[in-house]
Design a protein around this motif. Sequence first.
Motif, PDB file in Angstrom:
ATOM      1  N   LEU A   1       0.815  -1.220   0.000  1.00 45.89           N
ATOM      2  CA  LEU A   1       0.000   0.000   0.000  1.00 45.89           C
ATOM      3  C   LEU A   1       0.847   1.268   0.000  1.00 45.89           C
ATOM      4  N   ASN A   2       1.955   1.241   0.724  1.00 45.02           N
ATOM      5  CA  ASN A   2       2.749   2.468   0.848  1.00 45.02           C
ATOM      6  C   ASN A   2       3.450   2.868  -0.444  1.00 45.02           C
ATOM      7  N   LYS A   3       3.601   1.927  -1.373  1.00 46.41           N
ATOM      8  CA  LYS A   3       4.203   2.308  -2.668  1.00 46.41           C
ATOM      9  C   LYS A   3       3.144   2.719  -3.691  1.00 46.41           C
ATOM     10  N   ALA A   4       1.843   2.549  -3.321  1.00 50.95           N
ATOM     11  CA  ALA A   4       0.761   2.928  -4.231  1.00 50.95           C
ATOM     12  C   ALA A   4       0.556   4.436  -4.206  1.00 50.95           C
ATOM     13  N   VAL A   5       0.094   4.965  -5.332  1.00 53.34           N
ATOM     14  CA  VAL A   5      -0.143   6.412  -5.452  1.00 53.34           C
ATOM     15  C   VAL A   5      -1.542   6.778  -4.965  1.00 53.34           C
ATOM     16  N   LYS A   6      -2.530   5.966  -5.305  1.00 51.62           N
ATOM     17  CA  LYS A   6      -3.913   6.320  -4.961  1.00 51.62           C
ATOM     18  C   LYS A   6      -4.702   5.084  -4.513  1.00 51.62           C
ATOM     19  N   PRO A   7      -4.327   4.512  -3.382  1.00 46.11           N
ATOM     20  CA  PRO A   7      -5.017   3.315  -2.879  1.00 46.11           C
ATOM     21  C   PRO A   7      -6.410   3.642  -2.338  1.00 46.11           C
ATOM     22  N   VAL A   8      -7.297   2.631  -2.352  1.00 43.73           N
ATOM     23  CA  VAL A   8      -8.649   2.781  -1.823  1.00 43.73           C
ATOM     24  C   VAL A   8      -8.998   1.550  -0.977  1.00 43.73           C
ATOM     25  N   LEU A   9     -10.040   1.681  -0.171  1.00 42.08           N
ATOM     26  CA  LEU A   9     -10.585   0.589   0.632  1.00 42.08           C
ATOM     27  C   LEU A   9     -12.004   0.283   0.157  1.00 42.08           C
ATOM     28  N   VAL A  10     -12.369  -0.992   0.150  1.00 43.90           N
ATOM     29  CA  VAL A  10     -13.737  -1.392  -0.184  1.00 43.90           C
ATOM     30  C   VAL A  10     -14.189  -2.425   0.850  1.00 43.90           C
ATOM     31  N   GLY A  11     -15.301  -2.131   1.534  1.00 46.04           N
ATOM     32  CA  GLY A  11     -15.835  -3.033   2.548  1.00 46.04           C
ATOM     33  C   GLY A  11     -16.812  -4.024   1.948  1.00 46.04           C
ATOM     34  N   GLY A  12     -16.734  -5.276   2.374  1.00 43.09           N
ATOM     35  CA  GLY A  12     -17.619  -6.321   1.876  1.00 43.09           C
ATOM     36  C   GLY A  12     -18.503  -6.884   2.975  1.00 43.09           C
ATOM     37  N   PRO A  13     -19.423  -7.799   2.622  1.00 45.16           N
ATOM     38  CA  PRO A  13     -20.412  -8.295   3.588  1.00 45.16           C
ATOM     39  C   PRO A  13     -19.839  -9.115   4.731  1.00 45.16           C
ATOM     40  N   LYS A  14     -18.637  -9.680   4.552  1.00 44.18           N
ATOM     41  CA  LYS A  14     -18.075 -10.505   5.623  1.00 44.18           C
ATOM     42  C   LYS A  14     -17.449  -9.671   6.740  1.00 44.18           C
ATOM     43  N   LEU A  15     -17.530  -8.346   6.641  1.00 41.08           N
ATOM     44  CA  LEU A  15     -17.203  -7.512   7.795  1.00 41.08           C
ATOM     45  C   LEU A  15     -18.098  -7.883   8.976  1.00 41.08           C
ATOM     46  N   ARG A  16     -19.339  -8.280   8.668  1.00 38.98           N
ATOM     47  CA  ARG A  16     -20.279  -8.671   9.730  1.00 38.98           C
ATOM     48  C   ARG A  16     -19.794  -9.933  10.442  1.00 38.98           C
ATOM     49  N   VAL A  17     -19.402 -10.938   9.677  1.00 39.29           N
ATOM     50  CA  VAL A  17     -18.946 -12.208  10.245  1.00 39.29           C
ATOM     51  C   VAL A  17     -17.720 -11.989  11.118  1.00 39.29           C
ATOM     52  N   ALA A  18     -16.806 -11.165  10.633  1.00 36.94           N
ATOM     53  CA  ALA A  18     -15.544 -10.946  11.342  1.00 36.94           C
ATOM     54  C   ALA A  18     -15.669  -9.916  12.455  1.00 36.94           C
ATOM     55  N   LYS A  19     -16.853  -9.309  12.596  1.00 37.86           N
ATOM     56  CA  LYS A  19     -17.061  -8.238  13.580  1.00 37.86           C
ATOM     57  C   LYS A  19     -15.981  -7.163  13.423  1.00 37.86           C
ATOM     58  N   ALA A  20     -15.690  -6.823  12.173  1.00 36.97           N
ATOM     59  CA  ALA A  20     -14.543  -5.958  11.891  1.00 36.97           C
ATOM     60  C   ALA A  20     -14.943  -4.607  11.306  1.00 36.97           C
ATOM     61  N   ALA A  21     -16.212  -4.233  11.394  1.00 37.24           N
ATOM     62  CA  ALA A  21     -16.647  -2.970  10.787  1.00 37.24           C
ATOM     63  C   ALA A  21     -15.933  -1.769  11.414  1.00 37.24           C
ATOM     64  N   LYS A  22     -15.819  -1.770  12.745  1.00 43.34           N
ATOM     65  CA  LYS A  22     -15.149  -0.640  13.405  1.00 43.34           C
ATOM     66  C   LYS A  22     -13.667  -0.599  13.040  1.00 43.34           C
ATOM     67  N   ALA A  23     -13.032  -1.764  12.987  1.00 41.73           N
ATOM     68  CA  ALA A  23     -11.617  -1.806  12.615  1.00 41.73           C
ATOM     69  C   ALA A  23     -11.417  -1.290  11.192  1.00 41.73           C
ATOM     70  N   PHE A  24     -12.383  -1.563  10.311  1.00 46.44           N
ATOM     71  CA  PHE A  24     -12.312  -1.074   8.937  1.00 46.44           C
ATOM     72  C   PHE A  24     -12.393   0.455   8.901  1.00 46.44           C
ATOM     73  N   VAL A  25     -13.314   1.016   9.668  1.00 46.31           N
ATOM     74  CA  VAL A  25     -13.445   2.481   9.714  1.00 46.31           C
ATOM     75  C   VAL A  25     -12.218   3.112  10.366  1.00 46.31           C
ATOM     76  N   ASP A  26     -11.687   2.459  11.388  1.00 42.83           N
ATOM     77  CA  ASP A  26     -10.459   2.969  12.024  1.00 42.83           C
ATOM     78  C   ASP A  26      -9.306   3.005  11.016  1.00 42.83           C
TER      79      ASP A  26
END
Length: 608
Positions: free
Chosen positions: A251-276
């Motif tokens: 990621l650090n060598k990328a010029v314009k990286p992005v994040l995309v959240g998927g439905p398994k954020l629910r399973v992993a209970k990781a929605a807050k970690a994704f926003v963080d």
Amino acid sequence: MDTRIGSVDGPSPAAVNGAVGCPASAPGCPIMSSQPAPAAGSAKDASLGRHLARRLVQVGVSDVFAVPGDFNLTLLDDLVAEPGLNLVGCCNELNAGYAADGYARARGVGACAVTFTVGGLSVLNAIAGAYSENLPVICIAGGPNSNDYGTNRILHHTIGIPDFSQELRCFQTVTCHQAVVNNLDDAHEQIDTAIATALRESKPVYLSISCNLPGIPHPTFSRDPVPFFLAPRMSNKMGLEAAVEATVAFLNKAVKPVLVGGPKLRVAKAAKAFVDLADASGYAYAIMPSAKGLVPETHPHFIGTYWGAVSTAFCAEIVESADAYLFAGPIFNDYSSVGYSFLLKKDKAIIVQPERVIVGNGPAFGCVMMKEYLSELAKRVKKNTTAYENYKRIFVPEGQPLQGEANEALRVNVLFKHIQKMLTGDSAVIAETGDSWFNCQKLKLPEGCGYEFQMQYGSIGWSVGALLGYAQGANDKRVIACIGDGSFQVTAQDISTMLRCAQNSIIFLINNGGYTIEVEIHDGPYNVIKNWNYTGLVDAIHNGEGKCWTAKVKCEEELTAAIATALGEKKDSLCFIEVIAHKDDTSKELLEWGSRVSAANSRPPNPQ
């Protein structure tokens, strides 16, 4: 399964924290109720049925959706007798399963109870949907008398052969665990293992209980069920470190990286970690359509729904032009990829699943928990706001639907303009399979507003039962459901149960004369349905019992008046608003999506 049982005296009062359905990624998961279960003071209380009822309450189930049948009646007696449990009688097993699905979305776990085979096979479709959507649903089926196993007898509710395993075999492919309880000696263990597995795997389980066992006392049930502890799944520390290092370098060598959240954020209970991670990195972030509602849309770096050619405005351009994209918990199928037409490159992608990370074309890292991984990544990744700045440069605010003439026929985009205005943090939206997928996807959700739809399984009719269950589980919200006429005809009966439960949801029934989503994939006379008097049907179901209000609207003036009534004097009533729409009034996204899915479906066979 690593399940540690606490002391026989149970937890101290200070330990009771009301934790419900904790995931394996949590540091520790005591499963206990917010109010202690009553003591097992009599022999009748020391029974299988009462144990199961208390276990359900402990893990957070307050409502069980049921259809009675002769094989589950004595078990239902025990569920009714449990003070912390409410038995919700549904009109059919399919809707009971859909209701448990909706309830699990609101509460983290759901349960339904049906009878042997005729009930089990009826609920099967709903359980398959819950499996595809990664929802912990406990499906309880009343089973044959324990004395009938192995006797070569033929029982009713079967297909007429002395084999009682047909129901079990059907459930094996759509549940993560199956238990047939026909012996009291190991019933305690079987019940606890099934419930724990549903919570640990975030998938449905099947639990068959012989009809003669629920009320029989047994020494294993002589004490209140002790809150048990689900051992957390932890990352392999070396694997986690290696995955984070590889990702940071990528990621650090990328010029314009992005994040995309998927439905398994629910399973992993990781929605807050994704926003963080979005906060720490400064990256623009989008969601896949099936992840809508899992992360806040009010975040300053949120850029919309990434859905290939039918993404929200300017979102696909930013995602697909990025030189690195991290997908957290994605499901890539023909529907989510718009007929496999994504313009993404594997060598630019980091795919993060609940327990696995793949960086570009490799390497891959197993035993890495998504929540831990995203949290560690947030501490090390460099801030880079380039993609978001590009989004701001090209973004043009959405226009408004054209102003109509007085009493002009109502357009669907005008309907959703008004639904948008209704949404608050105390609302939730249920979107049925069909054009509502696309129109609801464009709604901008306020902070705290819930949103649910069934993207992976896409079973028409799901929304009626799911609305019943979700509203029962999230009784602090007023739920708005957008349902097409074709889907409504599949499962309409449980409007009756909503009235019995005194729910105050608002249903927009979009009457456009058929299966519009299928028309845009492949048209034919089979996509036209018989028109019903929908408001008349709901009035007949109401029959003067409970609070219900209906309206039929054909123009914007009638719509605004109906919404004002639903939000005002009828705010405590179930409100059913039938919206008359033209059969060809569809979203532009459905037109595009339908043509691409049609092309994917009609690919000729590969040469042999």
